[in-house]
Design an enzyme around this catalytic site. Sequence first.
Site, PDB file in Angstrom:
ATOM      1  N   CYS A  26       0.956  -1.044  -0.133  1.00  8.48           N
ATOM      2  CA  CYS A  26       0.131  -0.021  -0.182  1.00  8.48           C
ATOM      3  C   CYS A  26       0.486   1.750  -0.337  1.00  8.48           C
ATOM      4  CB  CYS A  26      -0.658   0.430   1.898  1.00  8.48           C
ATOM      5  SG  CYS A  26       0.130   0.245   2.929  1.00  8.48           S
ATOM      6  N   CYS A  75       3.729   1.908   2.855  1.00 14.45           N
ATOM      7  CA  CYS A  75       4.631   1.523   2.522  1.00 14.45           C
ATOM      8  C   CYS A  75       5.689   1.827   2.008  1.00 14.45           C
ATOM      9  CB  CYS A  75       4.582  -0.248   1.906  1.00 14.45           C
ATOM     10  SG  CYS A  75       3.332  -1.333   2.303  1.00 14.45           S
ATOM     11  N   CYS A 130      -1.522 -27.883 -10.928  1.00 13.27           N
ATOM     12  CA  CYS A 130      -1.058 -27.770  -9.619  1.00 13.27           C
ATOM     13  C   CYS A 130      -2.181 -26.519  -9.201  1.00 13.27           C
ATOM     14  CB  CYS A 130      -0.399 -28.925  -8.987  1.00 13.27           C
ATOM     15  SG  CYS A 130       0.917 -27.385  -9.165  1.00 13.27           S
ATOM     16  N   ASP A 165     -35.228  24.651 -30.183  1.00 16.26           N
ATOM     17  CA  ASP A 165     -34.159  25.109 -29.867  1.00 16.26           C
ATOM     18  C   ASP A 165     -33.466  25.436 -30.754  1.00 16.26           C
ATOM     19  OD1 ASP A 165     -31.358  26.289 -28.440  1.00 16.26           O
ATOM     20  OD2 ASP A 165     -30.488  24.233 -30.192  1.00 16.26           O
ATOM     21  N   ASP A 199     -30.187  19.789 -30.004  1.00 21.07           N
ATOM     22  CA  ASP A 199     -29.064  19.307 -30.531  1.00 21.07           C
ATOM     23  C   ASP A 199     -28.386  18.814 -29.164  1.00 21.07           C
ATOM     24  OD1 ASP A 199     -28.429  21.575 -29.765  1.00 21.07           O
ATOM     25  OD2 ASP A 199     -26.832  22.542 -31.175  1.00 21.07           O
TER      26      ASP A 199
END
Length: 1432
Positions: A182, A185, A506, A976, A1233
């Site tokens: 983090c 650190c 594995c 408009d 628009d």
Amino acid sequence: MDRSMVVDLVTISVEGMTCGSCVWTIEQRIGKLNGVHHIKVSLEEKNATIIYDPKLQTPKTLQEAIDDMGFDAVLHNPNPVPVLTDTVFLTVAASLALPWDHIQSMLLKTKGVTDIKISPQQRTVVVTIIPSILNANQIIELLPDLSLDIGTLEKKSGTCEDYSMAQVGEVMLKMKVEGMTCHSCTSTIEGKIGKLQGVQRIKVSLDNQEATIVYQPRLITAEEIKKQIEAVGFPAFIKKQPKYLKLGAIDIERLKNTPVKSSEGPQQRSPSYSSDSTVTFIIDGMHCKSCVLNIESALSTLQYVSSIVVSLENRSAIVKYNASSVTPETLRKAIEAISPGKYKVSITSEVESTSNSPSSSSLQKIPLNTVSHPLTQETVINIGGMTCNSCVQSIEGVISKRAGVKSIRVSLANGNGTVEYDPLLTSPETLREAIEDMGFDAALSGIYSVLVALMAGKAEVRYNPAVIQPPVIAEFIRELGFGATMIENAGEGDGVLELVVRGMTCASCVHKIESILTKHRGIFYCSVALATNKAHIKYDPEIIGPRDIIHTVESLGFEASLVKKDRSASHLDHKREIRQWRRSFLVSLFFCIPVMGLMIYMMVMDHHLATLHHNQSMSQEEMINIHSSSMFLERQILPGLSIMNLLSFLLCVPVQFFGGWYFYIQAYRALKHKTANMDVLIVLATTIAFAYSLVILLVAMYERAKVNPITFFDTPPMLFVFIALGRWLEHIAKGKTSEALAKLISLQATEATIVTLDSDNILLSEEQVDVELVQRGDIIKVVPGGKFPVDGRVIEGHSMVDESLITGEAMPVAKKSGSTVIAGSINQNGSLLIRATHVGADTTLSQIVKLVEEAQTSKAPIQQFADKLSGYFVPFIVVISIATLLVWIIIGFLNFEIVETYFPGYNRSISRTETIIRFAFQASITVLCIACPCSLGLATPTAVMVGTGVGAQNGILIKGGEPLEMAHKVKVVVFDKTGTITHGTPIVNQVKVLVETNRISRNKILAIVGTAESNSEHPLGAAITKYCKQELDTETLGTCVDFQVVPGCGISCKVINIEGLLHKNNWRIEENNIKNASLVQIGTNNEQSSTSSSMIIDAQLSNALNAQQYKVLIGNREWMIRNGFVINNDVDDSMTEHERKGRTAVLVAVDDELCGLIAIADTVKPEAELAVHILKSMGLEVVLMTGDNSKTARSIASQVGITKVFAEVLPSHKVAKVKQLQEEGKQVAMVGDGINDSPALAMANVGIAIGTGTDVAIEAADVVLIRNDLLDVVASIDLSRKTVKRIRINFVFALIYNLVGIPIAAGVFMPIGLVLQPWMGSAAMAASSVSVVLSSLFLKLYRKPTYENYELHARSHMGQKRPSEISVHVGIDDTSRNSPKLGLLDRIVNYSRASINSLLSDKRSLNSIGTSEPDKHSLLVGDCREDDDTTL
């Protein structure tokens, strides 16, 4: 630094400069003044920046010198800014031929040299220079006999005098640091290592897991630093060998000013103060021991903190401090500043010690020299007004000396400065003010990049949280006129990747992949499942992409591939459901046919016995015996079990439990959730019939009855056959309703060709990848005929692109470098290279698909009512069914004759009681069968689905059922103006020539003006150039030199090379004349004349080599007056008239003579008038709303036929205006628009965003018109009306079946002979669902009316409005500004003019219908209109 060596910088504002000549004059004159080292004059900024020697000049004397030249000079800030100087040590070669005084005079004449000291004995020259103007290498180039003196540097190594010393003073080291989880650190490492003797700077990166350290190798070694990092608990490795740094002047200045760190160590700490206090803090956000260590080490370095104990378990910190010097609030801020935004600190208690100091109240800030802690933050400040490196040096010099500033890097190219500072001592705002005080424009910048996803209506902003917070960014967007809200789960913007990983054996393999990927920069989360071989990864698409992740996994030795997503529209075609119901129907039918055969046989035999009984009077017992003996199927195998009942039972069981399995599952699920649906009714009816029949049969067998009981085993197979058939047909129809969406999904490309280019854009490699693997920023090649896999921007190539399937635009669109392309569109003829901007779910096509999907699943308000009704419907039907059963049992026992009369299957062989119960039971089961809530449920969604699909195919995206239903209720349509009614781009309306054409022709003026404006970036300039090119029919114009722009006024320049254009034009005219002459003079030999004329023209062209130069001025009144022109009244009146009509009038002067007037305006879209007329004819009120002035608004309104106008309305007022109309009880549709209309679009009942599909505020609007066509507004309202009409027809179908069918089934209409069997009921029920779906499918026949259709219907009724008919309202108030009352004479003139116009328009329309070519009369009339080109 010695003040005698300092030079100063001052910025003086200069008014009155008009061109580059003024700039040159000032720079030449002032640059020659004694003591002026450098001058830079800016015409745009209107200022002069001067670096001078304060011993020889002052800001006042420099200001006066500029004033004396005839310019207005203003000194805003009389305090000059000191400019840092550097000292350069030079050695003189032994073979020097030049005398010493010559070197001195040469250097003193050089700009940037402030002082020279020459030592002939030591053969050295010490030069003081201004580093932003001059450097050591330039001096050596000027005087080759000089060279840099290395010996002097070594001698002076003990001091910090010269910048060259830094070349060997500091070393940069890069180390790999593992185990950091983090930011705490990183802070711990920076804090610990930053305090080591000899470490100058350290920066730790959590993303890259590395540390970059600048240190002095004579004080500390790289190995020692590595050990110290490991001592903190992190493994460290040296990545790159240390390399020496070259530092600038500021670093040297800082080294001089840096107090030497105390080497005594912590034992020298001040003793505990007498006024010590203790405070306890609660700290949220600590994760590990590293955080504890970080906070303790950071606070313990503070001078006045005696001790600190931090507890991770209790999330607390107990601090002992000197109350007279620091407050708990300052300490709280100090803890929060260790890792900004990470720790949340609150004060819980404060315990004062007994010995309070009297001075404890006089709190003061901690001075810089007493605090040496690593609490630093970084901020980026945008700086405007910097002109040269001198500005950079002066800002760095001044700001680096401020308290709390650790370092500053100013970039002239980027126009910003990055400052590292101590948040306890200064703030970004203080630093910004400091830069502004120096005379520069400074603004805090925290935004790195912005990417807007159009259709999603989302913006992805990368920002610096230390400078700016998301709410502030959202506010910036709101100020632009867009609605913006912060998305809390912004993590959705992260990329999510599902991979199939092969080769894992594995848990170790799983861990290996997870650990490597999570360490990778840009990957947030990784989870690998060994059992399923799948990996789930979340990443930041800005940093890393799916291909990079797959390469990383493959480099570990595993195979990785994408989890294949189903990109087909298979979920939409209902194939699975169609298969399921077809199977169900066939199974039921297989068993139903024998049942029906048995039933028909029984009905025939019953009828035969009834006639026998009617003719021969027999007793009841005889009848029973004949019945059982004559009918083979009625014979008993066992007592009480007839062959008929056994066969019916055997045929019913498979249908009941296999054919009806799906119904049982659905009914169970519905009842589990306490709801009752269609399936519950069906299961109820069939199960009751089956159970009743089985019980009756078992009872008869138990009683060993001689008479066979009447069973209902024939009911379930018949019911299931009709219901399965109905569902099968319904799903086939539903599949058809989703065709539009399936078509959209099928547009998506599956593969992309990614190319790699080198620095010169030469193709290096090509790779075919899955479209899911395309990353943002990839370069993709699209061949002719190929689909665009993602949205992007063209970087190379030209082509035509078919976007019709997305935008509905039939014509192919030209694409060139810089054009945007949409995923799913088809490249036609040229190969293109595009850079991906939006990939995956962010592409426009994906957003359209998502939009249509959401629309088809969203419910219309009318549907919610239907759903509510369906909820009550089933219980209501069950009650009716039970009531029918009881009522008929009562009626039967009271008056058996009614049952006997109306029961079709009645025969005497059955007991009376059994007949009554059988009759009542049949009626009640028929009620259950005929009731159909299904058709009610299908009425709306099928119509909405087809309606939105048809809309999408026609370029109208409707966001769901609500706007689709709402649009038909609209009473007012608000438009408009800019970009909606008008084009939004200026176009030249008129060119007036103001001189005699024999002196300068119209074409010559156009050629000159077009050439002059071709260098202008202003929209009006671009409009003029475009017009001139069209008129002259050319793509290339002349040459423009000395081009200058004065913002707000106009341009001035010189134009040459236009003769070729004019001759080319004259040649065309001449050629046309010759053609016309040859047409008229038939029979005469014209070949000679035509060849000779072309020879003359060629000769003229060859002679036009000596090009003439024209001096051109283009601009407004003010510009012309300023340049000494007198504008006469005629021209002024003409300009005023244009301005009254909302146009911009521009004057043209060529060679000091006013010769032209150009009128420019934003023109109305050709379909606007027609659209307005049709909306009015549909009974809607049309309103124009604009932020423009009332003159322009009135002019536009009169052209399109709108009578109500709201002008000068701000975006916020548009919302209020829409609200006002809604309060009057009107449903409002707002058409905009989408640029500044989005708040109003959101407020309106229906917001319609009109645009080209890329300029749309998708978030705010309910309906998106992909094409920029106003007739689509009409089409969207028309489609809404048609859809709502269809929904109503569907409801009529659904309700008629139920309202009429239920009473018939219940036996209400038996007196008139209407009796229903249960199977008839189920057939009627299936028919209702199918008829509703088919009715919805009729919407697929909807065709959007074409422009020609509209025009044919409307043309005769259209006409422009007179100004007196238009009411204009200014701003938000409702006081209308009507046109002045006209006198009687004016009215007569207007009326007669209107009559003539209408007469001419009728004549024109008749002609245009009759022939495709316009006749000469209409052309002449057209030429006489006032807006056409005329000569004054």
